[in-house]
Scaffold this motif. Structure first.
Motif, mmCIF file in Angstrom:
data_model
loop_
_atom_site.group_PDB
_atom_site.id
_atom_site.type_symbol
_atom_site.label_atom_id
_atom_site.label_comp_id
_atom_site.label_asym_id
_atom_site.label_seq_id
_atom_site.Cartn_x
_atom_site.Cartn_y
_atom_site.Cartn_z
ATOM 1 N N UNK A 410 23.951 -9.477 -51.692
ATOM 2 C CA UNK A 410 22.755 -9.611 -52.525
ATOM 3 C C UNK A 410 21.779 -10.594 -51.907
ATOM 4 N N UNK A 411 20.502 -10.214 -51.833
ATOM 5 C CA UNK A 411 19.479 -11.119 -51.311
ATOM 6 C C UNK A 411 19.115 -12.185 -52.332
ATOM 7 N N UNK A 412 19.192 -11.874 -53.629
ATOM 8 C CA UNK A 412 18.792 -12.846 -54.651
ATOM 9 C C UNK A 412 19.651 -14.102 -54.582
ATOM 10 N N UNK A 413 20.980 -13.918 -54.423
ATOM 11 C CA UNK A 413 21.865 -15.072 -54.342
ATOM 12 C C UNK A 413 21.581 -15.896 -53.101
ATOM 13 N N UNK A 414 21.214 -15.232 -52.010
ATOM 14 C CA UNK A 414 20.965 -15.949 -50.768
ATOM 15 C C UNK A 414 19.716 -16.827 -50.857
ATOM 16 N N UNK A 415 18.695 -16.343 -51.576
ATOM 17 C CA UNK A 415 17.449 -17.095 -51.624
ATOM 18 C C UNK A 415 17.626 -18.465 -52.264
ATOM 19 N N UNK A 416 18.589 -18.606 -53.151
ATOM 20 C CA UNK A 416 18.802 -19.888 -53.810
ATOM 21 C C UNK A 416 19.370 -20.931 -52.862
ATOM 22 N N UNK A 417 19.996 -20.482 -51.767
ATOM 23 C CA UNK A 417 20.590 -21.364 -50.775
ATOM 24 C C UNK A 417 21.676 -22.261 -51.362
ATOM 25 N N UNK A 418 22.191 -21.917 -52.514
ATOM 26 C CA UNK A 418 23.265 -22.680 -53.129
ATOM 27 C C UNK A 418 24.590 -22.254 -52.537
ATOM 28 N N UNK A 420 27.488 -22.313 -53.955
ATOM 29 C CA UNK A 420 28.201 -21.498 -54.936
ATOM 30 C C UNK A 420 27.638 -20.089 -54.998
ATOM 31 N N UNK A 421 26.296 -19.978 -54.899
ATOM 32 C CA UNK A 421 25.679 -18.651 -54.947
ATOM 33 C C UNK A 421 26.066 -17.822 -53.731
ATOM 34 N N UNK A 422 26.126 -18.458 -52.571
ATOM 35 C CA UNK A 422 26.525 -17.745 -51.363
ATOM 36 C C UNK A 422 27.951 -17.234 -51.481
ATOM 37 N N UNK A 423 28.815 -18.069 -52.014
ATOM 38 C CA UNK A 423 30.209 -17.665 -52.177
ATOM 39 C C UNK A 423 30.322 -16.521 -53.181
ATOM 40 N N UNK A 424 29.550 -16.611 -54.275
ATOM 41 C CA UNK A 424 29.597 -15.535 -55.269
ATOM 42 C C UNK A 424 29.116 -14.219 -54.677
ATOM 43 N N UNK A 425 28.076 -14.281 -53.826
ATOM 44 C CA UNK A 425 27.560 -13.056 -53.206
ATOM 45 C C UNK A 425 28.615 -12.408 -52.314
ATOM 46 N N UNK A 426 29.299 -13.232 -51.526
ATOM 47 C CA UNK A 426 30.334 -12.694 -50.654
ATOM 48 C C UNK A 426 31.510 -12.154 -51.463
ATOM 49 N N UNK A 427 31.896 -12.887 -52.495
ATOM 50 C CA UNK A 427 33.015 -12.435 -53.324
ATOM 51 C C UNK A 427 32.680 -11.126 -54.033
ATOM 52 N N UNK A 428 31.447 -10.998 -54.510
ATOM 53 C CA UNK A 428 31.052 -9.769 -55.195
ATOM 54 C C UNK A 428 31.005 -8.588 -54.220
ATOM 55 N N UNK A 429 30.496 -8.830 -53.007
ATOM 56 C CA UNK A 429 30.479 -7.769 -51.997
ATOM 57 C C UNK A 429 31.900 -7.325 -51.663
ATOM 58 N N UNK A 430 32.805 -8.290 -51.555
ATOM 59 C CA UNK A 430 34.202 -7.956 -51.258
ATOM 60 C C UNK A 430 34.835 -7.169 -52.411
#
Length: 481
Positions: A410-418, A420-430
Motif C-alpha cells: 500500500x502506498x498510503x501506509x508508506x507515505x506516513x513514513x511510520x 509501524x505503518x511500514x510493518x503493517x503494510x508488509x504484513x498485510x501484503x504477506x
C-alpha cells in the motif's frame, strides 16, 4: 589452535552498496568507504582487510554483505581472495558428500591466485598460504572418479569376437550445456571485475533464470489480460511493467492495449507519440492495416512508442465529448490487427466484468494477471474477479486457475513514513499473498516504490529491489505461455 578458530578472529564485516559506498568493520571499528563504483569500493575494502591480514601474518575470514546477499571470503596477507571453506566440520563423513569438482586449467589457476593491488606485495610466495587457509574457487563441472585397476584378463574368445561398436548417430562432440558466466552482482561481481573469477550466487542464478524465461519467443502471438473489478488496484502500472520487461528482454514486438470500455488511464502514465490516435482510429483503419500490401511500419500511426522501455501503447478513446463504448466485435477487430503486427499483447481493462469488451478480451487471453494493492477491498475485488471467471467454466475457469496474482504494498501506509505503518503494510501484503496462494498458479509480492505512484512510469526509474520483483512477476507470467 585450530585453523578455523584462527580465521574467526578478528571479526571482519564488509558491506558493499550499489551507490558507490561501503564500509569495513574490524572488531567493532568501522572504516567508511566512498568511491566511483562498486569495483573501486571493493578495491579499497581489500586494501584495508589485507593490511589487517599482513599485521597478523595469516589469512582472515571476512563476512560480506551486498544487495545480492551475504557470503564469506578469505583474504590473505598478500591480497589473494578466495571463497571460504565450510567452517568447523564435525567429522570427515560430513565432507564426503561434497561434489567432486574438476581441477581448474593453468589459465584459470593463474586468475584465481592473482593478488589484489596492494603496494609492496608479491604473489610469488602466496600459493602455499592460500592453500593452507582457504578453499579455492570451485567450478560446477563434476567428474566421475574411475577406480584404479589392472588390465582385465584376456578372454579366450576375444580374438574370435569383434568389439561392440557404438553407432556414430549416438556420438556427438558438441557441448550442450552453456559455460557458467562469472558473477556480475555484489562482492562476487566486483571481485570478478578485479580479476578473481567468482561463480554467481544462488540469488544471481535465480535472476538469470528469470531473464532466460522472459527472453524467450513463443510460436504465435500471446495475449495477457490484467484484470481486477476494483479501481485503484494497480492495473495500469502492472500493464506498463510487464510490457516493459517482456519487450526489453525478449526483443519481441510488444503492445500495451488500454481495453477500457470508454476512457482508460494507460495513456496518462505513458509517453505520447506524435499523434492523438486511439483504438477507435485503429479499428476504423483495420481493413487497410490487414490488407496484403500493408507494411509493418504503418502501425506507428496508431500506437505510441515508449522510447526507453521499447514497447508501444494503444490508447483508449480520450474524446471528452464522445460516448462510444467499445463492443465485442470491435475487440475482435483490434485484436486481429494487433496479432498481425505484434507477438505480445498486454491488455489493461475496465472495472466491469459484465461489459461486452471485457468478456471478449477474456476470450482472446492466454494468461490473466490479477493485480492488487495491500488493501482489503482491493483484495476482495480480486477474489470476486477470479470467482466470476471460475464460475463461467471452460476457458475462463482455466484462466482463473492458472492466474498470476501480483500484490503491491500500500502506498498510503508508506507515505506516513511510520515504522509501524511500514510493518503493517508488509504484513498485510504477506497476508493477502498467502490467502491467494492455494487458488492460483503463482503469487508475487512487489515492494513499494515512489516511481510507480505518479506520472509516467519508467522501468529505469525503479529501485533495484522493485525491478527485481517485477522481473520475477514477468517470469511467472511468461511461464504460463
Amino acid at each position: 589452535m585450530m585453523e578455523t578458530q584462527a580465521l574467526d578472529f578478528p571479526k571482519i564485516n564488509a558491506v558493499l552498496r550499489t551507490n558507490g559506498t561501503g564500509e569495513v568493520t574490524i572488531n567493532g571499528t568501522s572504516h567508511s568507504i566512498e568511491a566511483a563504483d562498486e569495483a573501486a569500493v571493493l578495491s579499497d575494502a581489500l586494501r584495508i582487510i589485507t593490511q589487517t591480514a599482513a599485521q597478523l601474518g595469516r589469512p582472515v575470514r571476512v563476512s560480506t554483505t551486498d544487495p545480492d546477499g551475504q557470503g564469506l571470503i578469505i583474504v590473505s596477507p598478500k591480497g589473494v581472495v578466495s571463497e571460504a571453506a565450510p567452517t568447523r566440520p564435525t567429522s570427515r563423513r560430513e565432507q564426503d558428500p561434497l561434489p567432486i569438482t574438476a581441477a581448474p586449467s593453468p589459465e584459470t589457476a593463474k586468475v584465481m591466485t592473482t593478488p589484489a593491488s596492494v603496494p609492496g606485495t608479491s604473489p610469488s610466495d602466496e600459493a602455499p598460504a592460500q592453500a593452507a587457509h582457504a578453499a579455492p574457487v570451485t567450478f560446477s563441472a563434476a567428474v566421475t572418479p574411475v577406480p584404479a585397476q589392472g588390465p582385465a584378463p584376456a578372454s579366450k574368445t576375444a580374438a574370435a569376437e569383434p568389439a561392440t561398436r557404438r553407432s556414430l548417430k549416438d556420438t556427438s562432440f558438441l557441448i550442450s550445456a552453456p559455460a557458467l558466466q562469472p558473477a556480475t552482482h555484489g562482492w562476487r561481481g566486483a571481485l570478478s571485475r578485479l580479476g578473481f573469477r567468482m561463480d554467481p550466487s544462488p540469488e544471481e542464478l535465480a535472476e538469470r533464470e528469470d531473464i532466460r524465461i522472459v527472453s524467450q519467443h513463443w510460436p504465435g502471438p500471446r495475449t495477457v489480460a490484467v484484470v481486477n473489478r476494483k479501481g485503484g488496484a494497480n492495473k495500469t502500472p502492472t500493464v506498463v511493467m510487464l510490457s516493459a520487461i517482456l519487450a526489453r528482454y525478449s526483443g519481441a514486438a510488444t503492445v500495451a492495449w488500454d481495453n477500457n470500455e470508454s476512457q482508460g488511464t494507460l495513456g496518462w502514465r505513458t509517453e505520447r507519440g506524435g499523434h492523438n490516435n486511439s483504438v477507435l482510429d485503429l479499428i476504423d483503419s483495420s481493413q487497410a492495416l490487414l490488407s496484403p500490401s500493408a507494411q509493418a511500419a504503418e502501425i506507428a500511426q496508431f500506437v505510441h512508442h515508449q522510447t526507453s522501455d521499447k514497447f508501444d501503447v494503444l490508447r483508449s478513446d480520450e474524446n471528452e465529448e464522445g460516448d462510444h463504448e467499445v463492443t465485442a466485435e470491435e475487440v475482435d477487430i483490434a485484436h486481429q490487427v494487433l496479432t498481425r503486427y505484434y507477438r505480445l499483447i498486454v491488455m489493461d481493462s475496465g472495472n466491469t466484468a459484465r461489459a461486452a469488451n471485457w468478456r471478449r478480451m477474456i476470450h482472446h487471453t492466454n494468461q490473466i494477471v490479477v493485480p492488487v494493492t495491500a488493501i482489503e477491498d482491493r483484495a476482495e475485488a480480486a477474489r470476486l474477479t477470479l470467482q466470476t471467471l471460475e464460475s463461467r467454466g471452460g476457458h475462463d475457469a482455466e484462466l482463473a486457475r492458472n492466474a498470476v496474482v501480483i500484490v503491491s504494498e500500500s502506498t498510503d501506509a508508506k507515505r506516513s513514513m511510520s515504522g509501524d505503518a511500514l510493518k503493517r503494510a508488509k504484513d498485510e501484503a504477506r497476508r493477502i499473498a498467502d490467502g491467494f496462494g492455494p487458488h492460483v498458479r503463482a503469487v508475487v509480492r512487489i515492494p513499494y516504490d515512489p516511481a510507480l505512484v505518479n506520472g509516467p512510469i519508467r522501468y529505469d526509474a525503479l529501485q533495484p529491489a522493485t525491478q527485481r520483483a517485477w522481473l520475477a512477476a514477468a517470469a511467472a507470467v511468461a511461464k504460463g505461455f
